[in-house]
Design an enzyme around this catalytic site. Structure first.
Site, short mmCIF file in Angstrom:
data_model
loop_
_atom_site.label_atom_id
_atom_site.label_comp_id
_atom_site.label_asym_id
_atom_site.label_seq_id
_atom_site.Cartn_x
_atom_site.Cartn_y
_atom_site.Cartn_z
NE ARG A 106 1.59 -5.25 11.01
CZ ARG A 106 2.75 -5.05 10.37
NH1 ARG A 106 3.88 -5.54 10.88
NH2 ARG A 106 2.77 -4.37 9.26
CE LYS A 133 -2.18 -1.19 3.86
NZ LYS A 133 -1.55 -2.50 4.18
P1 AP5 Z 1 4.68 -1.60 1.99
O1 AP5 Z 1 4.50 -0.80 0.76
O2 AP5 Z 1 5.23 -0.96 3.19
O3 AP5 Z 1 3.31 -2.36 2.35
P2 AP5 Z 1 2.07 -1.87 3.19
O4 AP5 Z 1 0.88 -2.54 2.61
O5 AP5 Z 1 2.07 -0.39 3.30
O6 AP5 Z 1 2.43 -2.58 4.58
P3 AP5 Z 1 2.33 -2.02 6.07
O7 AP5 Z 1 3.20 -2.91 6.90
O8 AP5 Z 1 2.57 -0.57 6.13
O9 AP5 Z 1 0.83 -2.35 6.34
P4 AP5 Z 1 0.00 -2.31 7.63
O10 AP5 Z 1 -1.35 -2.22 7.11
O11 AP5 Z 1 0.28 -3.44 8.54
O12 AP5 Z 1 0.57 -1.03 8.42
P5 AP5 Z 1 -0.03 0.38 8.77
O13 AP5 Z 1 1.10 1.30 8.90
O14 AP5 Z 1 -1.14 0.73 7.85
O15 AP5 Z 1 5.57 -2.87 1.58
C1 AP5 Z 1 5.99 -3.79 2.58
C2 AP5 Z 1 7.45 -4.22 2.27
O16 AP5 Z 1 7.45 -4.94 1.03
C3 AP5 Z 1 8.42 -3.05 2.07
O17 AP5 Z 1 9.66 -3.40 2.59
C4 AP5 Z 1 8.47 -2.89 0.55
O18 AP5 Z 1 9.69 -2.35 0.12
C5 AP5 Z 1 8.29 -4.31 0.07
N1 AP5 Z 1 7.61 -4.40 -1.22
C6 AP5 Z 1 6.59 -3.60 -1.68
N2 AP5 Z 1 6.20 -3.99 -2.90
C7 AP5 Z 1 6.97 -5.08 -3.23
C8 AP5 Z 1 7.03 -5.93 -4.37
N3 AP5 Z 1 6.22 -5.73 -5.42
N4 AP5 Z 1 7.90 -6.93 -4.37
C9 AP5 Z 1 8.73 -7.13 -3.30
N5 AP5 Z 1 8.73 -6.36 -2.18
C10 AP5 Z 1 7.85 -5.34 -2.15
O19 AP5 Z 1 -0.68 0.11 10.21
C11 AP5 Z 1 0.13 -0.21 11.32
C12 AP5 Z 1 -0.70 -0.30 12.58
O20 AP5 Z 1 -1.30 0.98 12.86
C13 AP5 Z 1 -1.88 -1.28 12.55
O21 AP5 Z 1 -1.49 -2.60 12.85
C14 AP5 Z 1 -2.80 -0.67 13.61
O22 AP5 Z 1 -2.35 -0.98 14.89
C15 AP5 Z 1 -2.61 0.82 13.39
N6 AP5 Z 1 -3.58 1.38 12.42
C16 AP5 Z 1 -3.28 1.95 11.21
N7 AP5 Z 1 -4.40 2.31 10.57
C17 AP5 Z 1 -5.43 1.99 11.39
C18 AP5 Z 1 -6.84 2.11 11.27
N8 AP5 Z 1 -7.43 2.62 10.16
N9 AP5 Z 1 -7.61 1.66 12.30
C19 AP5 Z 1 -7.05 1.14 13.40
N10 AP5 Z 1 -5.73 0.98 13.57
C20 AP5 Z 1 -4.92 1.40 12.57
MG MG Z 2 2.17 0.99 4.91
#
Ligand code: AP5
Ligand code: MG
Length: 190
Positions: free
Chosen positions: A146, A14
């Site tokens: 997660r 994402k």
């Molecule tokens: P990346 O692009 O970082 O993926 P992502 O989908 O953004 O993953 P996140 O870990 O950020 O998702 P998340 O939903 O768990 O975290 P968030 O911060 O939203 O890519 C991941 C990795 O893969 C990177 O190293 C990248 O380089 C690599 N990659 C990307 N594309 C690739 C490809 N094509 N091939 C190979 N490698 C690749 O949320 C974190 C926490 O915050 C949650 O657990 C929760 O506690 C809280 N939170 C956030 N939003 C809410 C909400 N709306 N409600 C309640 N709690 C919330």
């Molecule tokens: Mg992210």
């Protein structure tokens, strides 16, 4: 306003794909995960509350998230062609609140783009990122939590958005460029 929800499990790409969407389409970016990590870094009350949930792989309560979202969204003003919602909504109440918040402003979500990636690849990407990211939730135990939260609380939104008629499925395996070109096809068709 062309608002887009970029949707997928932890590690689906994402954030990576949001960066490319911003560059190509001039969209604003709201990553609720980034907002919360910033609050933690700044030691705010919200940050203190959020840290316990994030470190345990759980979601922050909906009421808190919805308030934050409206204020961040309004902060974007008229300077962007639209906003990418990354990591929001994550529950049905959040999706309903987003719809209402946007409707009150005469706006809407134009598309929900779901990046689908197999579980073993998600785990591999996050473990790999955890070596350098410093993210407190990028360790195997918390990643498993997660992913479980995603399956139970977040994935029902795929059907929710399908009923709204704006769900688009995108294959999330491949190079970053390949995946982006699939996403761009969807956005160009809006
Ligand atoms: P990346 O692009 O970082 O993926 P992502 O989908 O953004 O993953 P996140 O870990 O950020 O998702 P998340 O939903 O768990 O975290 P968030 O911060 O939203 O890519 C991941 C990795 O893969 C990177 O190293 C990248 O380089 C690599 N990659 C990307 N594309 C690739 C490809 N094509 N091939 C190979 N490698 C690749 O949320 C974190 C926490 O915050 C949650 O657990 C929760 O506690 C809280 N939170 C956030 N939003 C809410 C909400 N709306 N409600 C309640 N709690 C919330
Ligand atoms: Mg992210």
């Amino acid at each position: 306003m062309k608002n887009i929800v970029i949707f997928g499990a932890p590690g689906a790409g994402k954030g990576t794909q949001s960066d490319k969407l911003i560059e190509k389409y001039g969209l604003g970016h709201i990553s609720t995960g980034d907002v919360l990590r910033n609050e933690i870094k700044n030691g705010t009350e919200l940050g203190k509350t959020a840290k316990g949930y994030i470190d345990n792989g759980q979601l922050i309560p909906d009421e808190l998230m919805v308030d934050i979202l409206a204020s961040v969204y309004d902060g974007f003003g008229k300077e962007h062609a639209g906003v990418i919602f990354d990591g929001f909504p994550r529950t049905t109440p959040q999706a309903e609140a987003l719809k209402k918040m946007l409707a009150e402003r005469g706006h809407k979500v134009a598309a929900m783009i779901e990046l689908s990636v197999p579980e073993d690849e998600l785990m591999a990407r996050l473990i790999n990122r955890g070596k350098e990211s410093g993210r407190s939730d990028d360790n195997e135990e918390t990643i498993k939590k997660r992913l479980n939260v995603y399956h139970t609380q977040t994935s029902p939104l795929i059907d929710w958005y399908a009923k709204e008629g704006i769900h688009h499925h995108v294959e999330g395996l491949g190079t970053v460029e390949e995946i982006f070109s699939r996403i761009a096809d969807v956005v160009d068709g809006l």
